[in-house]
Design a protein around this motif. Structure first.
Motif, PDB file in Angstrom:
ATOM      1  N   LYS A 102       0.842  -1.206   0.000  1.00 28.74           N
ATOM      2  CA  LYS A 102       0.000   0.000   0.000  1.00 28.74           C
ATOM      3  C   LYS A 102       0.875   1.253   0.000  1.00 28.74           C
ATOM      4  N   LEU A 103       1.849   1.252   0.912  1.00 25.75           N
ATOM      5  CA  LEU A 103       2.699   2.425   1.087  1.00 25.75           C
ATOM      6  C   LEU A 103       3.508   2.713  -0.177  1.00 25.75           C
ATOM      7  N   THR A 104       4.038   1.689  -0.812  1.00 24.53           N
ATOM      8  CA  THR A 104       4.853   1.887  -2.014  1.00 24.53           C
ATOM      9  C   THR A 104       4.020   2.506  -3.141  1.00 24.53           C
ATOM     10  N   VAL A 105       2.814   2.001  -3.326  1.00 24.22           N
ATOM     11  CA  VAL A 105       1.938   2.565  -4.355  1.00 24.22           C
ATOM     12  C   VAL A 105       1.611   4.020  -4.023  1.00 24.22           C
ATOM     13  N   PHE A 106       1.301   4.285  -2.769  1.00 25.09           N
ATOM     14  CA  PHE A 106       0.969   5.652  -2.360  1.00 25.09           C
ATOM     15  C   PHE A 106       2.144   6.597  -2.613  1.00 25.09           C
ATOM     16  N   LEU A 107       3.347   6.155  -2.245  1.00 31.18           N
ATOM     17  CA  LEU A 107       4.528   7.006  -2.421  1.00 31.18           C
ATOM     18  C   LEU A 107       4.824   7.260  -3.895  1.00 31.18           C
ATOM     19  N   LYS A 108       4.544   6.273  -4.744  1.00 27.03           N
ATOM     20  CA  LYS A 108       4.743   6.478  -6.185  1.00 27.03           C
ATOM     21  C   LYS A 108       3.771   7.549  -6.706  1.00 27.03           C
ATOM     22  N   HIS A 109       2.518   7.516  -6.258  1.00 30.94           N
ATOM     23  CA  HIS A 109       1.549   8.537  -6.653  1.00 30.94           C
ATOM     24  C   HIS A 109       1.972   9.909  -6.124  1.00 30.94           C
ATOM     25  N   TYR A 110       2.477   9.934  -4.912  1.00 31.00           N
ATOM     26  CA  TYR A 110       2.937  11.184  -4.304  1.00 31.00           C
ATOM     27  C   TYR A 110       4.114  11.758  -5.104  1.00 31.00           C
ATOM     28  N   TYR A 111       5.063  10.885  -5.423  1.00 34.82           N
ATOM     29  CA  TYR A 111       6.244  11.293  -6.194  1.00 34.82           C
ATOM     30  C   TYR A 111       5.828  11.849  -7.565  1.00 34.82           C
ATOM     31  N   ASP A 112       4.927  11.152  -8.224  1.00 33.37           N
ATOM     32  CA  ASP A 112       4.490  11.584  -9.560  1.00 33.37           C
ATOM     33  C   ASP A 112       3.782  12.936  -9.499  1.00 33.37           C
ATOM     34  N   HIS A 113       2.905  13.104  -8.516  1.00 32.20           N
ATOM     35  CA  HIS A 113       2.130  14.338  -8.436  1.00 32.20           C
ATOM     36  C   HIS A 113       3.026  15.548  -8.187  1.00 32.20           C
ATOM     37  N   PHE A 114       3.995  15.388  -7.272  1.00 27.64           N
ATOM     38  CA  PHE A 114       4.856  16.522  -6.921  1.00 27.64           C
ATOM     39  C   PHE A 114       6.188  16.484  -7.662  1.00 27.64           C
ATOM     40  N   GLN A 115       6.308  15.578  -8.615  1.00 27.36           N
ATOM     41  CA  GLN A 115       7.496  15.467  -9.472  1.00 27.36           C
ATOM     42  C   GLN A 115       8.791  15.359  -8.657  1.00 27.36           C
ATOM     43  N   GLY A 116       8.684  14.652  -7.525  1.00 28.64           N
ATOM     44  CA  GLY A 116       9.865  14.395  -6.704  1.00 28.64           C
ATOM     45  C   GLY A 116      10.361  15.585  -5.920  1.00 28.64           C
ATOM     46  N   GLU A 117       9.577  16.677  -5.862  1.00 29.49           N
ATOM     47  CA  GLU A 117      10.045  17.901  -5.185  1.00 29.49           C
ATOM     48  C   GLU A 117       9.586  18.011  -3.736  1.00 29.49           C
ATOM     49  N   LYS A 118       8.725  17.114  -3.273  1.00 28.04           N
ATOM     50  CA  LYS A 118       8.295  17.093  -1.872  1.00 28.04           C
ATOM     51  C   LYS A 118       8.586  15.725  -1.270  1.00 28.04           C
ATOM     52  N   GLN A 119       8.703  15.698   0.046  1.00 27.45           N
ATOM     53  CA  GLN A 119       9.002  14.439   0.729  1.00 27.45           C
ATOM     54  C   GLN A 119       8.044  14.212   1.895  1.00 27.45           C
ATOM     55  N   LEU A 120       7.946  12.960   2.305  1.00 30.81           N
ATOM     56  CA  LEU A 120       7.180  12.575   3.475  1.00 30.81           C
ATOM     57  C   LEU A 120       8.093  11.837   4.448  1.00 30.81           C
ATOM     58  N   ALA A 121       7.778  11.936   5.749  1.00 32.95           N
ATOM     59  CA  ALA A 121       8.472  11.131   6.757  1.00 32.95           C
ATOM     60  C   ALA A 121       7.619   9.904   7.050  1.00 32.95           C
ATOM     61  N   ILE A 122       8.258   8.746   7.157  1.00 33.99           N
ATOM     62  CA  ILE A 122       7.569   7.489   7.426  1.00 33.99           C
ATOM     63  C   ILE A 122       7.949   7.043   8.839  1.00 33.99           C
ATOM     64  N   VAL A 123       6.934   6.860   9.697  1.00 34.40           N
ATOM     65  CA  VAL A 123       7.193   6.581  11.119  1.00 34.40           C
ATOM     66  C   VAL A 123       6.417   5.328  11.543  1.00 34.40           C
ATOM     67  N   PRO A 124       7.003   4.139  11.384  1.00 30.60           N
ATOM     68  CA  PRO A 124       6.323   2.920  11.820  1.00 30.60           C
ATOM     69  C   PRO A 124       6.436   2.736  13.338  1.00 30.60           C
ATOM     70  N   LEU A 125       5.367   2.261  13.948  1.00 30.86           N
ATOM     71  CA  LEU A 125       5.361   1.991  15.388  1.00 30.86           C
ATOM     72  C   LEU A 125       5.385   0.487  15.678  1.00 30.86           C
ATOM     73  N   GLU A 126       5.440  -0.324  14.646  1.00 35.23           N
ATOM     74  CA  GLU A 126       5.414  -1.774  14.843  1.00 35.23           C
ATOM     75  C   GLU A 126       6.610  -2.221  15.684  1.00 35.23           C
ATOM     76  N   LEU A 127       6.374  -3.221  16.529  1.00 35.00           N
ATOM     77  CA  LEU A 127       7.389  -3.648  17.493  1.00 35.00           C
ATOM     78  C   LEU A 127       8.350  -4.667  16.888  1.00 35.00           C
ATOM     79  N   ILE A 128       9.079  -4.247  15.869  1.00 33.44           N
ATOM     80  CA  ILE A 128      10.160  -5.068  15.338  1.00 33.44           C
ATOM     81  C   ILE A 128      11.426  -4.216  15.334  1.00 33.44           C
ATOM     82  N   GLU A 129      12.559  -4.870  15.476  1.00 36.88           N
ATOM     83  CA  GLU A 129      13.823  -4.138  15.525  1.00 36.88           C
ATOM     84  C   GLU A 129      14.099  -3.477  14.174  1.00 36.88           C
TER      85      GLU A 129
END
Length: 421
Positions: free
Chosen positions: A129-156
Motif C-alpha cells: 500500500k505504502l509503495t503505491v501511495f509514495l509512487k503517486h505522491y512522487y508523480d504528483h509533486f514530481q519528486g520535489e516534496k518528501q514525506l516522513a515514514i514513522v512505523p510503530l510496529e514492534l520489530i527491531e
C-alpha cells in the motif's frame, strides 16, 4: 478550529489511539490526522464516523506511587478512509499539499514482503500500500516534496525494514530509477514505543464504543528528530531522539526479561498474573537481583527499573502470564541468555530451563520443541547432562557448565526464593 491534515495513520487499533493519537491531542500539536483502516474489516473507521471522529482515552494506573485516573477526549482525527472500499480516495491523499508524515501500527505481522503484481486495488500488505501511495505522491509533486515514514510496529529497526521492502516492491514493479533514488532519500524512522494499552474496559458503562484505557507510562524513542522538530514537548509524554540501542536493550532485559522470569515463577508457584507473581516478596527480590545486575553492568538509569516495577503492580491491568508463555524458548533466548555472564543470570536461566520441562509444566510451543525438551530433561534427570549441555550451548550461547551447576541444585534455589516471602 480544525487544523490541516498533516498526518496519515495506517491502523486505528487500541494502541494507536492510546499511544499516538492521545499524544497528538495532549501535546496540542497543530495538525490533524486522516485515519486509514489497516484491514479490510474497517470496523474502527465506521465507529469513528458514527462518533463524529472523537473518542475518549483513560490513563489509569500508578505513577510515583499514586493512583492516576485521567480522561482525555481525542479530537485530532479529521478524516477516515477504508482503502479496501475506497482505494481511489486513499490515493487522492497523495496529492495533499499539507501531508507531512505517515505513521503506522499494523502489528509486528504487518511489515512483511510478498512478491505480488502491481496492485490495481488495495493490497493486503501495508508495505505494498505504502509503495503505491509514495509512487503517486512522487508523480504528483514530481519528486520535489518528501514525506516522513514513522512505523510503530514492534520489530527491531522497523523503519529500515519497511524501507527495504518498499524498495523491493519498487524494483519488482519496474518503477523508474529516479523514483528509487527519491524513495531512498525519504526519512524512514526507526522507533521504539513503550506503553501498555489494554483497550476497552469491561467495567465501562458509557456509550463510547472506542473508549480506550492505557497506563500512565509513556515512552517514544525515535532515531531522527527532523520530522518532529516543530512538535511541542512535554515531560509527561517524552519523545526521545537518538540511538535506540540502549533503550531497546534495557526494555528487553528489564521489562521483557522480568516478564519471562515471572512467567516461569507463575508455572512453578501457580500464579496467574504479572501483578500476582510480582507481589510475592521472594520472587520480587530475585528479579530485583537480576535487574540490578543488568543495571550495574550496563550503566542503565535505575529510575527505569523502578518505573517497570511500578507498572507490574498496576491494580488496573490484568497481564496474564499465560500470554507471556507463548513461544517462551525464543523469549529466554532474547531476553535473558544474552546477559548470562554472572551467577544471578545463570540462576535465572536455570529457572527458565526448569520451567521448560514438558513433563512437569504445560508449554505453548510447537510439537517439535516439546519433544526435544522432553528428551533433554529426561536424560538430565537420569544423570546424563550431555544433551542438556548441547542444548544450552546451541540455544543460549553461554557457559553451559555454569548453568548446569545451577540447574543441578534448582530445588534448593527455588526453596530459598519461596522462604524469602
Amino acid at each position: 478550529m480544525k487544523h490541516p491534515i498533516k498526518i496519515m495513520q495506517i491502523g486505528d487499533g487500541n494502541f494507536m489511539r492510546g499511544f499516538f493519537d492521545l499524544a497528538v491531542e495532549k501535546l496540542q500539536v497543530p495538525f490533524s490526522i486522516v485515519s486509514v483502516a489497516a484491514t479490510e474489516r474497517g470496523k474502527t473507521v465506521k465507529q469513528l464516523e458514527e462518533q463524529q471522529l472523537q473518542f475518549t482515552v483513560k490513563e489509569r494506573g500508578l505513577k510515583d506511587g499514586e493512583v492516576v485516573e485521567e480522561e482525555t477526549i481525542v479530537k485530532a482525527i479529521q478524516d477516515t478512509i477504508n482503502p479496501y472500499k475506497n482505494w481511489h480516495g486513499f490515493l487522492q491523499y497523495a496529492q495533499s499539499e499539507t501531508l507531512e508524515m505517515i505513521v503506522s501500527n499494523t502489528t509486528e505481522a504487518g511489515i512483511y514482503y510478498e512478491n505480488i503484481p502491481y496492485p490495481t486495488a488495495c493490497p493486503t500488505s501495508y508495505a505494498a500500500k505504502l509503495t503505491v501511495f509514495l509512487k503517486h505522491y512522487y508523480d504528483h509533486f514530481q519528486g520535489e516534496k518528501q514525506l516522513a515514514i514513522v512505523p510503530l510496529e514492534l520489530i527491531e529497526q522497523n523503519g529500515k525494514a519497511l524501507k527495504n521492502i518498499c524498495l523491493q516492491h519498487a524494483k519488482d514493479w519496474a518503477f523508474p530509477t529516479a523514483f528509487l533514488e527519491w524513495l531512498a532519500t525519504l526519512a524512514f524512522c526507526n522507533t521504539l514505543v513503550d506503553r501498555i494499552v489494554t483497550g476497552y474496559p469491561l467495567d465501562y458503562k458509557g456509550k463510547d464504543a472506542l473508549y480506550t484505557v492505557c497506563e500512565p507510562y509513556f515512552l517514544f524513542v525515535i532515531d531522527q528528530i527532523e520530522p518532529f522538530k516543530h512538535w511541542p514537548t512535554s515531560l509527561e509524554l517524552p519523545f526521545i531522539f537518538g540511538d535506540l540501542d540502549m533503550y531497546r536493550k534495557r526494555k528487553v532485559a528489564i521489562l521483557n526479561g522480568s516478564h519471562i522470569l515471572l512467567s516461569a515463577f507463575g508455572k512453578i508457584y501457580n500464579y496467574k498474573t504479572v501483578r500476582e507473581a510480582f507481589s510475592n516478596a521472594g520472587i520480587r527480590a530475585f528479579i530485583e537481583k537480576v535487574t540490578n545486575d543488568f543495571t550495574q553492568r550496563f550503566q542503565v538509569d535505575e529510575d527505569y527499573q523502578q518505573d517497570v516495577f511500578e507498572r507490574f503492580l498496576n491494580p488496573f491491568i490484568e497481564h496474564h502470564l499465560y500470554d507471556i508463555q507463548l513461544n517462551e524458548l525464543s523469549k529466554w533466548q532474547a531476553r535473558i541468555a544474552p546477559y548470562a555472564e554472572t551467577e544471578i543470570y545463570y540462576q535465572a536461566l536455570a529457572i527458565g530451563i526448569f520451567a521448560m520441562n514438558p513433563t512437569r509444566f504445560s508449554m505453548r510451543e510447537s510439537d517439535d520443541v516439546i519433544e526435544k525438551l522432553t528428551d533433554i530433561h529426561e536424560q538430565f534427570e537420569q544423570g546424563q547432562a550431555e544433551k542438556m549441555q548441547q542444548f544450552i550451548e546451541q540455544y543460549f550461547q553461554c557457559d553451559a557448565i555454569e548453568v548446569i551447576k545451577q540447574l543441578s541444585t534448582i530445588n534448593r534455589l527455588l526453596e530459598e526464593i519461596a522462604c524469602d516471602n
